[in-house]
Design a protein around this motif. Structure first.
Motif, mmCIF file in Angstrom:
data_model
loop_
_atom_site.group_PDB
_atom_site.id
_atom_site.type_symbol
_atom_site.label_atom_id
_atom_site.label_comp_id
_atom_site.label_asym_id
_atom_site.label_seq_id
_atom_site.Cartn_x
_atom_site.Cartn_y
_atom_site.Cartn_z
ATOM 1 N N PRO A 153 -3.735 12.081 4.391
ATOM 2 C CA PRO A 153 -4.388 11.336 4.824
ATOM 3 C C PRO A 153 -3.541 9.629 4.897
ATOM 4 O O PRO A 153 -4.573 8.613 3.854
ATOM 5 N N TRP A 154 -2.035 9.507 4.204
ATOM 6 C CA TRP A 154 -1.669 8.415 3.707
ATOM 7 C C TRP A 154 -2.290 6.749 4.650
ATOM 8 O O TRP A 154 -2.936 5.941 3.380
ATOM 9 N N GLN A 155 -3.030 6.984 5.564
ATOM 10 C CA GLN A 155 -2.987 5.711 6.341
ATOM 11 C C GLN A 155 -4.212 5.041 5.899
ATOM 12 O O GLN A 155 -4.370 3.924 5.907
ATOM 13 N N ASP A 156 -5.424 5.942 5.372
ATOM 14 C CA ASP A 156 -6.345 6.105 4.287
ATOM 15 C C ASP A 156 -6.463 5.426 3.540
ATOM 16 O O ASP A 156 -7.416 4.964 2.526
ATOM 17 N N LEU A 157 -5.293 5.539 2.451
ATOM 18 C CA LEU A 157 -4.843 5.316 1.231
ATOM 19 C C LEU A 157 -4.447 3.495 1.190
ATOM 20 O O LEU A 157 -3.367 3.173 1.012
ATOM 21 N N LYS A 158 -5.862 3.045 1.299
ATOM 22 C CA LYS A 158 -5.688 1.215 1.381
ATOM 23 C C LYS A 158 -5.785 0.853 0.320
ATOM 24 O O LYS A 158 -5.294 -0.608 0.320
ATOM 25 N N ARG A 183 2.933 4.525 1.249
ATOM 26 C CA ARG A 183 2.085 5.402 2.442
ATOM 27 C C ARG A 183 3.234 6.384 2.367
ATOM 28 O O ARG A 183 3.104 6.952 3.331
ATOM 29 N N THR A 231 0.804 -1.751 0.099
ATOM 30 C CA THR A 231 -0.172 -0.330 0.037
ATOM 31 C C THR A 231 0.647 1.551 0.147
ATOM 32 O O THR A 231 2.157 1.232 0.165
#
Length: 363
Positions: free
Chosen positions: A267-272, A246, A244
């Motif tokens: 919001p890199w953590q939301d780019l799943k 990040r 993914t």
């Protein structure tokens, strides 16, 4: 899928209350037609699948229609060239098959370049001028050193180099590129070497390697890279080449120094989603556009690329791309349906997404 905003008859139909059953019947007639007309294909296709912009501002819009939920069977495809004034200059349509990969188009100074992404050679490459006239592209057996104005065709594997000045295509000298690469305005080629651990980002010019920089642990890169306006950026992945996204690895001084961008308002953590859904493009002024296909997008506040803001769009876009200084967004159906999608069509913004205009055809 629905009627495109670029076809005047389509716009009229979208307001007439035509049922999905009528649309389905018309849609299937186009697919089964051995000689479909461009207008019929474009009306059935809905919004264009892709957009390419020539040096004079002309647009080539590509379309494809196929059966829903079927990996086999007939299909239809078309392209339409629209002048800077919004008038249809030329168009062409043809019968196709569902399993055919769509043609790819890139805008160049005097028109467009077409190739087929499943091709492993240069035999499928040809040029179209802004009037729609087809021109032969010469295949060179000799690898070419890069120079300003060259374009990389990434989809054939390995990548090919296209030189608009003499309509020639060849392998790039000094590199056999099997992943995404990018060419900046100075003729510098940037690409990722995944065969080594750690992965490397390589900078070449005229066949000579200028820099070779390891991608910092614990990241790898799946190959997404962009370069323009003095900025080069590539995606940082967690979990291997199919992991993914990040963050980004960015340079603004020709590869002398790199920094990791893992914040900046994105919001890199939301780019799943995996790399295939990533939108990563550099504008001519060096600002970066980051997003997910069919999802949200962010644009850098300035060419330092340290802070980003989310773009506001008039309708949800299924794709967003940079063509020169202009952003183009396409609104289309994302699920299999014959119903219309609100606001479906092609949109453009010349001011970084602050205002959008809906593209139309004047005849």
């Amino acid at each position: 899928m629905s009627v495109t905003s670029l076809a005047l008859t389509g716009c009229a139909q979208s307001n007439s209350g035509v049922g999905s059953g009528d649309r389905e019947a018309a849609y299937k007639r186009v697919i089964k037609d051995p000689h479909p007309s461009p207008d019929a294909v474009i009306e059935a296709a809905g919004a264009p699948a892709g957009v390419a912009r020539a040096g004079d501002g002309s647009l080539l819009l590509s379309y494809k229609v196929r059966y829903f939920g079927d990996d086999e069977g007939p299909a239809a495809a078309a392209w339409r060239i629209v002048s800077p004034a919004g008038r249809t200059v030329a168009q062409q349509a043809w019968h196709a098959n569902v399993e055919d990969q769509p043609d790819q188009y890139i805008g160049v100074r005097d028109g467009f370049v077409r190739w087929h992404r499943s091709s492993r050679g240069a035999e499928s490459v040809y040029a179209l001028d802004v009037r729609g006239k087809r021109h032969k592209v010469t295949t060179s057996d000799r690898a070419l050193g890069t120079r300003p104005g060259d374009i990389v065709l990434n989809e054939p594997m390995p990548a090919l180099l296209y030189r608009p000045a003499n309509r020639t295509v060849a392998a790039p000298a000094g590199a056999s590129i099997f992943g995404d690469s990018a060419m900046d305005e100075r003729g510098t080629l940037w690409f990722i070497v995944q065969s080594q651990k750690p992965n490397l980002v390589v900078q070449q010019r005229d066949g000579r390697t200028l820099t070779s920089t390891p991608i910092p642990q614990p990241y790898s890169s799946g190959g997404a890279v962009t370069a323009a306006g003095g900025t080069t950026a590539l995606a940082l992945l967690r979990g291997g080449p199919n992991g993914t996204v990040r963050g980004l690895m960015v340079t603004a001084d020709d590869g002398a120094h790199w920094r990791n961008l893992t914040g900046g308002g994105i919001p890199w953590q939301d780019l799943k989603r995996d790399l295939v859904f990533l939108v990563l493009q550099a504008l001519p002024d060096g600002r970066l556009l980051v997003g997910e296909k069919g999802g949200r997008s962010w644009l850098a506040d300035d060419r330092s690329n340290r802070a980003f803001h989310q773009l506001k769009t008039p309708v949800p876009f299924t794709s967003l791309t940079v063509q020169g200084k202009t952003l183009y967004g396409i609104a289309d159906a994302t699920t299999e349906t014959y119903d219309l999608v609100k606001g479906e069509g092609l949109y453009a913004s010349d001011d970084g997404g602050r205002t959008w205009r809906r593209q139309g055809t004047r005849g």
